[in-house]
Scaffold this motif. Sequence first.
Motif, mmCIF file in Angstrom:
data_model
loop_
_atom_site.group_PDB
_atom_site.id
_atom_site.type_symbol
_atom_site.label_atom_id
_atom_site.label_comp_id
_atom_site.label_asym_id
_atom_site.label_seq_id
_atom_site.Cartn_x
_atom_site.Cartn_y
_atom_site.Cartn_z
ATOM 1 N N THR A 36 0.818 -1.216 0.000
ATOM 2 C CA THR A 36 0.000 0.000 0.000
ATOM 3 C C THR A 36 0.852 1.266 0.000
ATOM 4 O O THR A 36 0.598 2.193 -0.767
ATOM 5 C CB THR A 36 -0.925 0.009 1.239
ATOM 6 N N ARG A 77 -3.981 6.250 3.291
ATOM 7 C CA ARG A 77 -3.983 5.300 2.172
ATOM 8 C C ARG A 77 -4.290 3.887 2.647
ATOM 9 O O ARG A 77 -4.875 3.097 1.917
ATOM 10 C CB ARG A 77 -2.639 5.327 1.448
ATOM 11 N N SER A 125 -8.026 3.427 2.803
ATOM 12 C CA SER A 125 -8.795 3.678 1.580
ATOM 13 C C SER A 125 -8.453 2.744 0.419
ATOM 14 O O SER A 125 -9.027 2.874 -0.652
ATOM 15 C CB SER A 125 -8.600 5.132 1.141
ATOM 16 N N THR A 126 -7.539 1.804 0.620
ATOM 17 C CA THR A 126 -7.188 0.870 -0.447
ATOM 18 C C THR A 126 -7.484 -0.560 -0.001
ATOM 19 O O THR A 126 -7.505 -0.861 1.192
ATOM 20 C CB THR A 126 -5.690 0.975 -0.824
#
Length: 143
Positions: free
Chosen positions: A30, A47, A50-51
């Motif tokens: 990530t 991040r 959200s991934t």
Amino acid sequence: MVDLTLASIPASLILAYIPHVAKGFFLVKTLKKYNNVMPREMVEDKRVHSTESGKTALRCLAAHQNGLEAFASFSAAVLAAKAAGLPTDVTDPICMGFLALRVVYNVLYMTNTNEATAGLRSLSWFGGMGATLTLMYKAAMGN
């Protein structure tokens, strides 16, 4: 001959750390780097939340934490069973069942993306807790 009951203690600890290692892999995937100076702060990065690989890292973290929680009570149960002198033909199947359920739990937690999988994960947790409580009960009763 290996005492499977006692060997289940380090095996349980190893199973608790497999998701921790996997978490590191997904965090690097990530974030494109690993912060070895402040590794625990990595999960706070936006991040990560959200991934898909970041969410997998968070599930791995949760599986690791739960594994450590389960390790404490399971280890106490195994040691109580040994102190009570329970025979290995009683304790070995319970311990091996616990370990198998922890493997299932880890896989389901780390790969979970829906309610059905989450339900199966919860069932595997209850099964593992049942094995732990069974050992404790048998140790207390001396059978």
